[in-house]
Design an enzyme around this catalytic site. Structure first.
Site, PDB file in Angstrom:
ATOM      1  N   CYS A  47       0.850  -1.195   0.000  1.00  0.00           N
ATOM      2  CA  CYS A  47       0.000   0.000   0.000  1.00  0.00           C
ATOM      3  C   CYS A  47       0.883   1.242   0.000  1.00  0.00           C
ATOM      4  O   CYS A  47       2.070   1.184   0.347  1.00  0.00           O
ATOM      5  CB  CYS A  47      -0.884  -0.034   1.243  1.00  0.00           C
ATOM      6  SG  CYS A  47      -1.848   1.461   1.541  1.00  0.00           S
ATOM      7  N   THR A  65       0.801   3.508   2.135  1.00  0.00           N
ATOM      8  CA  THR A  65       1.260   3.680   3.508  1.00  0.00           C
ATOM      9  C   THR A  65       2.567   2.932   3.744  1.00  0.00           C
ATOM     10  O   THR A  65       3.477   3.434   4.415  1.00  0.00           O
ATOM     11  CB  THR A  65       0.189   3.185   4.500  1.00  0.00           C
ATOM     12  OG1 THR A  65      -1.009   3.932   4.310  1.00  0.00           O
ATOM     13  CG2 THR A  65       0.649   3.329   5.937  1.00  0.00           C
ATOM     14  N   HIS A 116       5.403   4.911   2.416  1.00  0.00           N
ATOM     15  CA  HIS A 116       5.776   5.989   3.339  1.00  0.00           C
ATOM     16  C   HIS A 116       6.703   5.453   4.434  1.00  0.00           C
ATOM     17  O   HIS A 116       7.691   6.101   4.808  1.00  0.00           O
ATOM     18  CB  HIS A 116       4.532   6.603   3.986  1.00  0.00           C
ATOM     19  CG  HIS A 116       3.683   7.394   3.053  1.00  0.00           C
ATOM     20  ND1 HIS A 116       4.158   8.442   2.307  1.00  0.00           N
ATOM     21  CD2 HIS A 116       2.353   7.298   2.751  1.00  0.00           C
ATOM     22  CE1 HIS A 116       3.183   8.955   1.580  1.00  0.00           C
ATOM     23  NE2 HIS A 116       2.075   8.267   1.825  1.00  0.00           N
ATOM     24  N   HIS A 171       0.026  -4.276   5.866  1.00  0.00           N
ATOM     25  CA  HIS A 171      -1.303  -4.419   6.467  1.00  0.00           C
ATOM     26  C   HIS A 171      -2.356  -5.020   5.537  1.00  0.00           C
ATOM     27  O   HIS A 171      -3.467  -5.283   5.997  1.00  0.00           O
ATOM     28  CB  HIS A 171      -1.804  -3.075   7.011  1.00  0.00           C
ATOM     29  CG  HIS A 171      -1.943  -2.003   5.983  1.00  0.00           C
ATOM     30  ND1 HIS A 171      -0.895  -1.211   5.600  1.00  0.00           N
ATOM     31  CD2 HIS A 171      -3.001  -1.594   5.247  1.00  0.00           C
ATOM     32  CE1 HIS A 171      -1.295  -0.358   4.685  1.00  0.00           C
ATOM     33  NE2 HIS A 171      -2.577  -0.571   4.441  1.00  0.00           N
ATOM     34  N   GLU A 172      -2.045  -5.273   4.275  1.00  0.00           N
ATOM     35  CA  GLU A 172      -3.015  -5.910   3.388  1.00  0.00           C
ATOM     36  C   GLU A 172      -2.588  -7.355   3.163  1.00  0.00           C
ATOM     37  O   GLU A 172      -1.483  -7.604   2.675  1.00  0.00           O
ATOM     38  CB  GLU A 172      -3.052  -5.187   2.028  1.00  0.00           C
ATOM     39  CG  GLU A 172      -3.420  -3.730   2.103  1.00  0.00           C
ATOM     40  CD  GLU A 172      -3.283  -3.016   0.764  1.00  0.00           C
ATOM     41  OE1 GLU A 172      -3.511  -1.793   0.713  1.00  0.00           O
ATOM     42  OE2 GLU A 172      -2.943  -3.674  -0.247  1.00  0.00           O
ATOM     43  N   CYS A 196     -16.108   2.811  22.547  1.00  0.00           N
ATOM     44  CA  CYS A 196     -16.325   4.257  22.449  1.00  0.00           C
ATOM     45  C   CYS A 196     -17.693   4.550  21.825  1.00  0.00           C
ATOM     46  O   CYS A 196     -18.369   3.652  21.301  1.00  0.00           O
ATOM     47  CB  CYS A 196     -15.211   4.907  21.632  1.00  0.00           C
ATOM     48  SG  CYS A 196     -15.215   4.468  19.870  1.00  0.00           S
ATOM     49  N   LEU A 199     -10.981  10.670  -0.200  1.00  0.00           N
ATOM     50  CA  LEU A 199     -10.135   9.663   0.449  1.00  0.00           C
ATOM     51  C   LEU A 199      -8.666  10.075   0.441  1.00  0.00           C
ATOM     52  O   LEU A 199      -7.908   9.716   1.336  1.00  0.00           O
ATOM     53  CB  LEU A 199     -10.287   8.310  -0.259  1.00  0.00           C
ATOM     54  CG  LEU A 199      -9.512   7.147   0.347  1.00  0.00           C
ATOM     55  CD1 LEU A 199     -10.186   6.659   1.623  1.00  0.00           C
ATOM     56  CD2 LEU A 199      -9.381   5.990  -0.644  1.00  0.00           C
ATOM     57  N   LEU A 229      -5.137  12.051   0.831  1.00  0.00           N
ATOM     58  CA  LEU A 229      -4.623  12.776   1.988  1.00  0.00           C
ATOM     59  C   LEU A 229      -3.606  13.834   1.553  1.00  0.00           C
ATOM     60  O   LEU A 229      -2.471  13.495   1.206  1.00  0.00           O
ATOM     61  CB  LEU A 229      -3.954  11.802   2.966  1.00  0.00           C
ATOM     62  CG  LEU A 229      -4.862  10.710   3.550  1.00  0.00           C
ATOM     63  CD1 LEU A 229      -4.045   9.761   4.408  1.00  0.00           C
ATOM     64  CD2 LEU A 229      -5.998  11.321   4.349  1.00  0.00           C
ATOM     65  N   ILE A 273     -13.760  10.246   3.906  1.00  0.00           N
ATOM     66  CA  ILE A 273     -13.800   8.782   3.940  1.00  0.00           C
ATOM     67  C   ILE A 273     -12.566   8.243   4.646  1.00  0.00           C
ATOM     68  O   ILE A 273     -11.433   8.589   4.294  1.00  0.00           O
ATOM     69  CB  ILE A 273     -13.859   8.182   2.518  1.00  0.00           C
ATOM     70  CG1 ILE A 273     -15.033   8.783   1.733  1.00  0.00           C
ATOM     71  CG2 ILE A 273     -13.968   6.658   2.589  1.00  0.00           C
ATOM     72  CD1 ILE A 273     -16.402   8.494   2.295  1.00  0.00           C
TER      73      ILE A 273
END
Length: 346
Positions: free
Chosen positions: A42, A44, A47, A67-68, A100, A266, A268, A291
């Protein structure tokens, strides 16, 4: 299980990563151990690999990142009843508190206490990954592992596209990275009258065409606002799906949107974006949706439905495949911009 596994570790506060032998994670009573079959890179992860300003402020090495993923359940905790050894799964990567106000009113995707695997805790660029059982989505066993891994980012595309009406409306997708091109396919499958893809990368515009875009606009060679006006009889587009995060592209998106239209965002931005709020938002009477993540688990059901029905085919946007040990080549390919989804196989 015990023993060790190979994992890609963000080993220091700097560029790159290392392939290391690390302990196989131990699971708690409400967790599941998954043998990773495929994991996808991804933005991310790029980064974190490149160690930019965002990563410096968020990630604490050493950390198994990624994370995928998709894989096969090989161990279940004693309190887990809805999953069994041998099940094929994908993962919702946002681990939420469940207590929460947002979680309790059905909006766990905006839980203020969210932890993301591979960012805030160990992730999936590894042979095995431990996950809370409630975060796993059970797949049909004939779903290819690289497609199953891509369900998480596809969920972002589904959430963005379906945050308002699509059927019969004109849709502009700004930013044709992997999630953007998936949003093209989702908008078409959801009945958009026309889908317009915009980017400055010819490779990714071609991918958008393969995923169903009716029109493609190269935003450095054409005026996006004028071109979308031509394609909509001067009315402007009904829906803008903003996936780029580029300040110039964001302003163009608001300008090309019709009166009463919808902007779902979506992407950033890395800096403040200046907008003409009066002319482009208030007097136009538009809706703006921010989103984040995927609605748990409405979006997962929608995503699985698009794939299982054949309405969305992710095959064209899965462009490169590498063994885990070839991670340097994989990240170079991602950073070149000339790729769709890049897959690592542990």
């Amino acid at each position: 299980m015990g023993g060790t596994m190979r994992a890609l570790v963000k080993h220091h506060a700097g560029f790159g990563a290392e392939l290391r032998e690390v302990p196989i994670p131990e699971i708690g009573p409400d967790e599941v151990l998954v043998k990773v079959k495929a994991t996808t890179i991804c933005g991310t992860d790029v980064h974190i690999y490149g160690w930019d300003e965002w990563a410096v402020g968020r990630v604490k090495p050493p950390l198994v990142f990624g994370h995928e993923f998709s894989g096969e359940v090989v161990q279940v905790g004693e309190r887990v009843k809805h999953l069994a050894i041998g099940d094929h799964v994908s993962a919702e990567t946002h681990i939420v508190c469940g207590r929460c106000l947002q979680c309790r009113r059905g909006e766990a995707h905006v839980c203020a206490h969210t932890q993301i695997i591979g960012v805030d805790r160990n992730g999936c660029f590894a042979e095995y990954a431990a996950m809370p059982a409630d975060n796993l989505w059970k797949n049909k066993k004939d779903l290819p592992p690289e497609v199953a891994s891509s369900m998480e980012p596809m969920g972002n595309a589904v959430h963005t596209a379906l945050s308002g009406p699509i059927a019969g409306r004109s849709v502009a997708v700004i930013g044709c990275g992997p999630i953007g091109v998936m949003a093209v396919a989702v908008a078409k499958a959801a009945g958009a009258s026309q889908v317009i893809a915009l980017d400055i990368n010819e490779y990714r515009l071609n991918l958008a065409g393969k995923m169903g875009a009716d029109h493609r606009i190269h935003s450095k060679e054409q005026d996006p606002v004028k071109e979308t006006a031509k394609l909509t009889d001067g009315q402007g587009v009904d829906v803008v799906l903003e996936m780029s995060g580029n300040p110039v592209a964001i302003r163009q998106g608001f300008s090309m949107l019709t009166y009463g239209g919808r902007m779902s965002m979506l992407g950033l931005p890395t800096r403040t974006v200046e907008l003409d709020v009066s002319q482009d938002i208030v007097f136009k009477g538009i809706q703006i949706h921010g989103i984040v993540g995927r609605r748990m688990y409405e979006t997962w059901q929608q995503t699985a439905g698009f794939l299982e029905s054949g309405q969305v085919d992710l095959t064209p946007m899965i462009t490169h495949r590498f063994a885990l040990e070839d991670y340097e080549q994989a990240f170079e390919q991602m950073m070149s911009g000339n790729s769709g989804k890049v897959v690592l196989y542990p």
